[in-house]
Motif scaffolding. Structure first.
Motif, PDB file in Angstrom:
ATOM      1  N   MET A  13       0.844  -1.301   0.332  1.00 58.81           N
ATOM      2  CA  MET A  13       0.379  -0.162  -0.218  1.00 58.81           C
ATOM      3  C   MET A  13       1.371   1.277   0.332  1.00 58.81           C
ATOM      4  O   MET A  13       2.003   1.375   0.858  1.00 58.81           O
ATOM      5  N   GLN A  14       0.571   1.757  -1.068  1.00 55.66           N
ATOM      6  CA  GLN A  14       1.228   3.675  -1.515  1.00 55.66           C
ATOM      7  C   GLN A  14       0.889   3.967  -0.159  1.00 55.66           C
ATOM      8  O   GLN A  14      -0.483   4.751  -0.106  1.00 55.66           O
ATOM      9  N   VAL A  15       1.645   4.740   0.627  1.00 55.74           N
ATOM     10  CA  VAL A  15       1.389   6.030   1.892  1.00 55.74           C
ATOM     11  C   VAL A  15       1.287   7.466   0.690  1.00 55.74           C
ATOM     12  O   VAL A  15       2.395   7.847   0.652  1.00 55.74           O
ATOM     13  N   ASN A  16       0.492   8.504   0.974  1.00 54.37           N
ATOM     14  CA  ASN A  16       0.854   9.751   0.423  1.00 54.37           C
ATOM     15  C   ASN A  16       0.922  10.844   1.819  1.00 54.37           C
ATOM     16  O   ASN A  16      -0.499  10.900   2.275  1.00 54.37           O
ATOM     17  N   LEU A  17       1.752  11.376   1.554  1.00 55.24           N
ATOM     18  CA  LEU A  17       2.612  12.545   2.753  1.00 55.24           C
ATOM     19  C   LEU A  17       1.588  13.168   2.500  1.00 55.24           C
ATOM     20  O   LEU A  17       2.142  14.205   3.905  1.00 55.24           O
ATOM     21  N   ASN A  18       1.076  14.137   1.217  1.00 50.30           N
ATOM     22  CA  ASN A  18       0.882  15.470   1.429  1.00 50.30           C
ATOM     23  C   ASN A  18      -1.199  15.472   1.478  1.00 50.30           C
ATOM     24  O   ASN A  18      -1.494  14.692   1.008  1.00 50.30           O
ATOM     25  N   SER A  19      -1.199  16.293   2.370  1.00 48.69           N
ATOM     26  CA  SER A  19      -2.754  16.624   2.881  1.00 48.69           C
ATOM     27  C   SER A  19      -3.165  17.757   2.726  1.00 48.69           C
ATOM     28  O   SER A  19      -2.398  18.770   3.292  1.00 48.69           O
ATOM     29  N   THR A  20      -4.376  18.212   1.994  1.00 48.33           N
ATOM     30  CA  THR A  20      -4.620  20.001   2.447  1.00 48.33           C
ATOM     31  C   THR A  20      -5.239  20.131   3.683  1.00 48.33           C
ATOM     32  O   THR A  20      -6.320  19.083   4.255  1.00 48.33           O
ATOM     33  N   LEU A  21      -4.414  20.800   4.315  1.00 49.47           N
ATOM     34  CA  LEU A  21      -5.789  20.921   5.921  1.00 49.47           C
ATOM     35  C   LEU A  21      -6.388  22.370   5.850  1.00 49.47           C
ATOM     36  O   LEU A  21      -5.679  22.819   4.760  1.00 49.47           O
ATOM     37  N   THR A  22      -7.502  22.275   6.162  1.00 47.36           N
ATOM     38  CA  THR A  22      -7.926  23.149   6.083  1.00 47.36           C
ATOM     39  C   THR A  22      -8.927  23.908   7.102  1.00 47.36           C
ATOM     40  O   THR A  22      -9.643  23.217   8.045  1.00 47.36           O
ATOM     41  N   CYS A  23      -8.082  24.641   7.770  1.00 48.04           N
ATOM     42  CA  CYS A  23      -9.097  25.540   9.045  1.00 48.04           C
ATOM     43  C   CYS A  23      -9.880  25.968   8.821  1.00 48.04           C
ATOM     44  O   CYS A  23     -10.931  26.017   8.731  1.00 48.04           O
TER      45      CYS A  23
END
Length: 69
Positions: A1-11
């Protein structure tokens, strides 16, 4: 399984969105919004700010673990 380390945070306070790279081996319990300076903390039941406010959960959760190490 490939893990994606980028995530967009929304305040949740001002709606500002920013893509961040998640730590691959630990939780991130706090995040300072770069727009309004609010300090984000995980919601009850979540292990980190990425699980609460991100477009992707943290790497341990992506791997199927129950929580961050």
């Amino acid at each position: 399984m490939q893990v994606n380390l980028n995530s967009t945070l929304t305040c949740p306070h001002c709606g500002h969105e920013k893509t961040e790279e998640m730590p691959s081996d630990s939780c991130q319990w706090f995040y300072d919004c770069t727009n309004c300076a609010a300090v984000l903390k995980p919601l009850q039941g979540d292990c980190c700010v990425f699980c609460s406010y991100g477009t992707r959960p943290c790497p341990p959760i992506q791997k199927g673990d129950t929580c961050c190490s």
